[in-house]
Write an enzyme that holds these catalytic residues in place. Structure first.
Site, PDB file in Angstrom:
ATOM      1  N   ASP A 268       4.541 -60.876 -33.225  1.00 45.27           N
ATOM      2  CA  ASP A 268       4.330 -59.453 -32.949  1.00 45.27           C
ATOM      3  C   ASP A 268       3.371 -58.785 -33.917  1.00 45.27           C
ATOM      4  OD1 ASP A 268       5.852 -58.718 -30.722  1.00 45.27           O
ATOM      5  OD2 ASP A 268       7.697 -58.875 -31.880  1.00 45.27           O
TER       6      ASP A 268
HETATM    7  C1  BGC Z   1       8.420 -57.205 -37.158  1.00 41.87           C
HETATM    8  C2  BGC Z   1       8.546 -58.243 -36.093  1.00 41.87           C
HETATM    9  C3  BGC Z   1       9.172 -57.652 -34.889  1.00 41.87           C
HETATM   10  C4  BGC Z   1       8.422 -56.404 -34.459  1.00 41.87           C
HETATM   11  C5  BGC Z   1       9.092 -55.759 -33.293  1.00 41.87           C
HETATM   12  C6  BGC Z   1       7.703 -55.978 -36.642  1.00 41.87           C
HETATM   13  O1  BGC Z   1       7.693 -55.003 -37.631  1.00 41.87           O
HETATM   14  O2  BGC Z   1       7.739 -57.727 -38.269  1.00 41.87           O
HETATM   15  O3  BGC Z   1       9.309 -59.345 -36.565  1.00 41.87           O
HETATM   16  O4  BGC Z   1       9.163 -58.573 -33.853  1.00 41.87           O
HETATM   17  O5  BGC Z   1       8.337 -55.477 -35.509  1.00 41.87           O
HETATM   18  O6  BGC Z   1       8.381 -54.733 -32.778  1.00 41.87           O
HETATM   19  C1  NOJ Z   2      11.057 -60.680 -33.809  1.00 39.09           C
HETATM   20  C2  NOJ Z   2      10.907 -60.361 -32.368  1.00 39.09           C
HETATM   21  O1  NOJ Z   2      12.165 -60.054 -31.817  1.00 39.09           O
HETATM   22  C3  NOJ Z   2      10.305 -61.502 -31.604  1.00 39.09           C
HETATM   23  O2  NOJ Z   2      10.087 -61.121 -30.287  1.00 39.09           O
HETATM   24  C4  NOJ Z   2       9.042 -61.965 -32.249  1.00 39.09           C
HETATM   25  O3  NOJ Z   2       8.582 -63.085 -31.548  1.00 39.09           O
HETATM   26  C5  NOJ Z   2       9.242 -62.294 -33.698  1.00 39.09           C
HETATM   27  N1  NOJ Z   2       9.825 -61.198 -34.377  1.00 39.09           N
HETATM   28  C6  NOJ Z   2       7.949 -62.673 -34.400  1.00 39.09           C
HETATM   29  O4  NOJ Z   2       7.101 -61.607 -34.563  1.00 39.09           O
END
Ligand code: BGC
Ligand code: NOJ
Length: 811
Positions: A483
C-alpha cells in the site's frame, strides 16, 4: 523471557502476569456478536460492524493504553480489586488469564477470596456471557460487594468520539429489575438496543457514569465502589453505563456463581414502526432466559468448545515437532478464523472505524479459512465480488454491515482484481463446488448489473491485460499489495494521504509483483476455464500468462533478483541501480512461487539474494537498504523511519511467500527456517523483545535498521495468518487441494521424520501417513490409497468414501 505458557491440551495460552509488554488480547464470537478482550479485561463489543454497531465504549490511544473494558470490582472490607487486575491495579495474590478458542478465563485471588471469570460469546446468539464465581477460602465469613461495569458506546463508534454537541444529550437507558437497557437512538431507528443483566436480584445499580465514578475519578477509583453503595442513577444524556451491585455473603469455603449477560437485540424489520420508542423487551427476556443457570452456561460453553474441536479436526497433524503441531492444530487456524471475521477492521491496532473489509485482505484471508467453513467462504466471495466494478477494478474496502464499497477510499489498487481469482480458485479447489461460478453477482452492488461470477473473474483477468505499461508489465495504479508504494503520487502534499490522487496521476508506473500474481492466478483462472469447458478462453488466458512471464524475464529481472517496479518516470524501483531500496521481498517471493525463472535458473538466484540481503534472525525484511530519505516519487514507503513497516520492516505477510518459493525449489531446510523465524511458538521465549502476543502473528516486526529490532506490532489482523497456514499446511506438510483432489507433496527440513495428518476434504476424512525413510526434503516415491498403489501424488477423489487411508513414502 516468557509471560506465560501454552497449554496445548486445553488449547489455551496461559498468561501468568497482568504486566505483559503490551495488552495480549483474544477475540470472542464467531458470527455476529464479537468482543475483543485483553488479559486485564480491557476491550469492547460490537455486533456485525465495529464502526456502526459498537456496543461498549473503548478509548484508543488511552493512558494507560488499555483501560476501558468490562470490569468486575470486588470490595472486601477496605480492599478493592479486580479479578483481571485492571483498572484498580490492586496487587493480586494470584493472577491467571487463559485465552482459549472463543473464550477467556480470569482467575484472581486476593485476601482469601478467589474469583474465577469465564467469558465467551455463545454460538448463534448475540450476547456475551460473563460468569463470575467467587469463593471464600478463609475460615471467616466474608461480606463482599461485587460491582459490574460496562460503558455504553452510542452505537456509531466514529460519531461517538467526535460529535459531542449531539451525543451528550442523546443517551437513554431503562432499568427493569436486574436488567439495564441501553436505548440511545432507539427513538429514531427503532430496530436495535442492548441489555446488561445478571441472573439474580441486585442490591443497587448505576447507569450514569458520573454518578458511578464521581466527577473527578477514573475507573480505577469509582466513588460508588469506594463507598460500597450504588446510587441507582438513571442516566439522561452524558455517558450512560451499566453497573450492578451484588452484596455477597460467603461462609468459609462457600462459592457463589453469578451469570452476567451483555446482549444485543434487533427487532424484525416489520416490528420497526409498530411501537415507537418502546423497546421490544420480550426478545431480551427470551435471550436472558437462555442463560439463567449455571447448567445453561456450562452447556453453551460445551457447545462452543465442541464447535472448535470439530472445526480443527479438518486439518490436524501429528509430527515429532510440538511447536508445528501447536501452531497448525490450534493457533494458526484460530487466527485464520479471526482474520476471516474481522478482515482488518477491529483490533488493538485497528480502531474499528478506519477500515472495514479489505478486498485484497479478505480474499487472502479465505486462503487460510476456506477449509474450515466453506459455506461462509462462499458467501464472502459473493459479497466481495459484488463490490467489483464493471471494468474489473474494485472498491478497495467495503463496510461489513452494509456490504457496500467504501467510496471514500475508492478503487485503483491494481492488484485487487487478481485476489478475487485467488480466493475463488481456493474455494473451488477445496470444495469442488464450481456452481459458484454461475452465481449471478452484481457490479458495485447494483443488481441490475448482475452477471455470473465467472464473468467477474474474467473482468479481473482482463483488467490486468488492459492496463499495462511501457514494459508490458501491469500498471500499479495507486499501489499494489504494498500500500505504501505510491509510484504515481507525485502530487501528494504534506499531510495529504499518499493514496489520494491529484490531477497529475501518472499512468505509467508498473509493478513486477502484479506480474508475478498474474502468472500465478492467471494459470488458476485458465484451469477454471478448463473446468467450465471453455477451452478457447483457457488458451487465451495461458497465452497472456506466457506474455507476462516473458515480460518479467525481459524487463523485470535485475541480474540477481527481480526488480520491484518502474516508477512514473520509468525508473527502476528495487534494482541495484537504485541508491536505496535496491531489493524488495515481494517480487522474489511471488514470482518464484508462481514458477517464474525456475527453469531458467533465475529463481534460485533470487532466493540466494533474499538470503544474503534481506534475511535477519527475526525474519526477512521487506526491502534493503532502508530508505533514509523521503522520496516523493515513491510515496508512503519512504515516509517511515528505517526498519519500520513497509520501509525495511519484517513484514510477516510476505515471509511465507518466500518460504513457499523455497518449497517450489525443493529446499525444505530453508523453507522451514523461514517458517520458524516469525512463528509465534518459536519466538515465545523472546516475548520481552517481540512484545506482541506469543500465540498469534503480528503484521510487522521491526527490521534491523530500527531501534527496536525484533519488536512486533499490529498483531492479529494480518494476511500473515492465512499465508503461513497455506505455507505450512499445503507446501511444507504438503497437502494441497487441486481441482481434482488432494495432492500430497511435502517439502520438509532434514530430520523432520514421519508424520500423520487427518484432513477432511469435500466431506471425506483422509488419514494420511507420510514416511520418509531416506530423509529427503522433497519428492514422493510411492503412494497407496486404502492399500492400493496409485500413480502420481494426487489422491483420486471418491465422494462415496467416508474414511480413506493414505500412505505416502517420500523419496
Ligand atoms: C500502512 C499499510 C496499510 C495502509 C492502509 C499504511 O499506512 O503502512 O500497512 O496497508 O496504511 O491504508
Ligand atoms: C496492510 C494492508 O491491510 C494490506 O492490504 C497491505 O497489503 C499491507 N498492509 C502491505 O502494505
Amino acid at each position: 523471557m516468557k509471560f506465560g505458557h501454552f497449554d496445548d491440551d486445553a488449547r489455551e495460552y496461559v498468561i501468568t502476569t497482568p504486566k505483559t509488554p503490551l495488552p495480549w488480547i483474544n477475540y470472542l464470537g464467531n458470527q455476529e456478536f464479537f468482543s475483543l478482550i485483553s488479559n486485564t479485561c480491557g476491550g469492547y463489543s460490537f455486533c456485525k460492524d465495529a464502526k456502526l454497531l459498537r456496543i461498549t465504549r473503548y478509548r484508543y490511544n488511552n493512558i494507560p493504553y488499555d483501560n476501558n473494558g468490562k470490569y468486575f470490582y470486588i470490595k472486601d472490607g477496605n480492599t478493592i480489586w479486580n479479578p483481571g487486575w485492571q483498572p484498580t491495579k490492586t496487587a493480586l495474590d494470584e493472577y491467571e488469564c487463559r485465552h482459549g478458542l472463543g473464550y477467556s478465563k480470569f482467575k484472581g485471588v486476593k485476601n482469601g477470596v478467589e474469583a474465577n471469570v469465564l467469558t465467551f460469546v455463545p454460538m448463534n446468539d448475540r450476547c456475551e456471557i460473563s460468569r463470575i464465581k467467587v469463593k471464600n477460602t478463609t475460615s471467616l465469613t466474608k461480606e463482599l460487594k461485587l460491582f459490574s461495569y460496562v460503558e455504553w458506546c452510542l452505537w456509531n463508534a466514529d460519531d461517538d468520539e467526535r460529535n459531542f454537541q449531539r451525543n451528550l444529550s442523546t443517551g437513554e437507558v431503562e432499568v427493569i429489575g436486574s436488567s439495564i437497557f441501553h436505548k440511545t437512538e432507539y427513538r429514531e431507528r427503532r430496530n436495535h438496543f442492548a441489555v446488561y443483566s445478571v441472573n439474580t436480584e441486585v442490591d443497587g445499580f448505576d447507569t450514569s457514569r458520573e454518578s458511578f465514578l464521581g466527577p473527578y475519578n477514573g475507573n480505577d477509583t469509582p466513588d460508588v465502589v469506594t463507598e460500597g453503595k450504588c446510587t441507582n442513577s438513571v442516566a439522561s444524556g452524558w455517558s450512560p453505563v451499566a453497573v450492578h451491585q451484588l452484596n455477597v455473603t460467603l461462609e468459609p469455603g462457600e462459592e457463589k456463581s453469578f451469570v452476567f449477560v451483555l446482549g444485543y437485540i434487533e427487532n424484525d424489520e416489520n416490528d420497526k414502526w409498530e411501537a415507537p420508542n418502546v423497546i421490544k423487551k420480550d426478545l431480551a427476556w427470551e435471550m436472558l432466559d437462555r442463560y439463567k443457570t449455571d447448567e445453561q452456561v456450562d452447556k453453551a460453553f460445551a457447545v462452543l468448545c465442541d464447535y472448535w474441536t470439530n472445526l480443527l479436526s479438518k486439518y490436524h497433524v501429528k509430527s515429532s515437532n510440538d511447536k508445528v503441531d501447536r501452531m497448525v492444530n490450534i493457533w494458526n487456524q484460530y487466527q485464520c478464523m479471526v482474520t476471516f471475521n474481522m478482515s482488518r477492521s477491529a483490533s488493538y491496532y485497528e480502531s474499528g472505524i478506519g477500515r472495514g473489509m479489505g478486498f485484497r485482505d479478505s480474499c487472502q484471508d479465505l486462503l487460510g479459512f476456506v477449509h474450515l467453513i466453506p459455506d461462509r467462504a462462499r458467501a464472502r466471495i459473493i459479497d466481495i465480488a459484488s463490490t467489483q466494478f464493471e471494468d474489473g477494478s474494485a472498491y478497495h474496502q467495503y463496510q461489513p454491515l452494509t456490504k457496500k464499497g467504501n467510496a471514500d477510499i475508492g478503487s485503483g489498487f491494481n492488484d485487487d482484481p487478481l485476489w478475487l481469482i485467488a480466493g475463488t480458485s481456493a474455494y473451488i479447489r477445496e470444495t469442488g463446488d464450481d456452481s459458484i461460478l454461475d452465481e449471478m453477482v452484481p457490479f458495485d452492488n447494483d443488481e441490475s448489473k448482475a452477471t455470473p461470477l465467472m464473468n467477474h473473474l474474467k473482468r479481473s483477468f482482463d483488467y490486468i491485460v488492459n492496463h499495462k505499461g511501457p514494459h508490458k508489465l501491469p500498471l500499479i495504479g495507486r499501489a499494489d499489495w504494498n500500500d505504501c508504494l505510491n509510484l504515481n503520487c507525485f502530487s501528494a502534499h504534506p499531510g495529504e494521504s499518499f493514496q489520494t490522487f491529484g490531477p497529475s496521476e501518472g499512468p505509467v508506473a508498473e509493478s513486477v509483483f502484479i506480474a508475478g500474481m498474474f502468472v500465478k492466478y492467471g494459470e488458476e483462472y485458465a484451469q477454471l476455464c478448463d473446468l467450465k469447458g471453455d477451452a478457447k478462453e483457457a488458451e487465451y488466458a495461458r497465452a497472456q500468462v506466457q506474455e507476462m512471464y516473458d515480460a518479467v524475464l525481459k524487463d523485470g529481472w535485475d541480474g540477481e533478483w527481480f526488480i520491484r517496479a518502474y516508477d512514473a518516470y520509468s525508473h527502476k524501483v528495487g534494482s541495484k541501480e537504485c541508491e536505496e531500496g535496491q531489493i524488495f521481498i515481494e517480487p522474489q517471493g511471488f514470482c518464484v512461487l508462481a514458477g517464474i525463472g525456475v527453469k531458467e535458473g533465475l529463481a534460485q538466484k533470487a532466493m540466494e539474494s533474499v538470503k544474503e540481503k534481506l534475511d535477519t534472525k527475526y525474519g526477512i525484511m521487506i526491502l534493503q537498504p532502508a530508505y533514509t530519505k523521503y522520496h516523493l516519487e515513491l510515496g508512503e514507503v519512504s515516509s517511515y523511519p528505517p526498519g519500520y513497516k513497509e520501509n525495511a520492516g519484517i513484514f510477516c505477510h510476505n515471509n511465507p511467500w518466500v518460504s513457499i518459493a523455497e518449497t517450489v525449489l525443493g529446499d525444505g531446510d530453508r523453507a522451514f527456517e523461514i517458517y520458524k523465524k516469525t512463528c509465534p511458538a518459536y519466538i515465545e521465549d523472546i516475548s520481552e523483545i517481540h512484545c506482541t502476543e506469543p500465540y498469534v502473528y503480528s503484521q510487522m516486526v521491526a527490521g534491523k535498521d530500527a531501534k527496536f529490532f525484533g519488536q512486533g506490532k499490529n498483531s492479529w489482523l494480518t494476511g500473515t495468518a492465512a499465508w503461513t497456514f497455506t505455507d505450512i499446511s499445503q507446501y511444507i506438510l504438503g497437502v494441497y487441494p487441486t481441482l481434482n483432489g488432494l495432492q500430497i507433496n511435502p517439502c520438509v527440513p532434514d530430520g523432520f521424520g514421519d508424520f500423520d495428518l487427518d484432513r477432511t476434504y469435500r466431506g471425506v476424512n483422509y488419514h494420511i501417513h507420510v514416511s520418509n525413510p531416506s530423509n529427503v526434503q522433497k519428492g514422493v516415491s510411492s503412494m497407496t490409497v486404502d492399500g492400493k498403489a496409485v500413480e502420481g501424488n494426487v489422491i483420486p477423489f471418491d465422494s462415496s468414501a467416508k474414511d480413506v487411508t493414505v500412505n505416502v513414502v517420500m523419496g
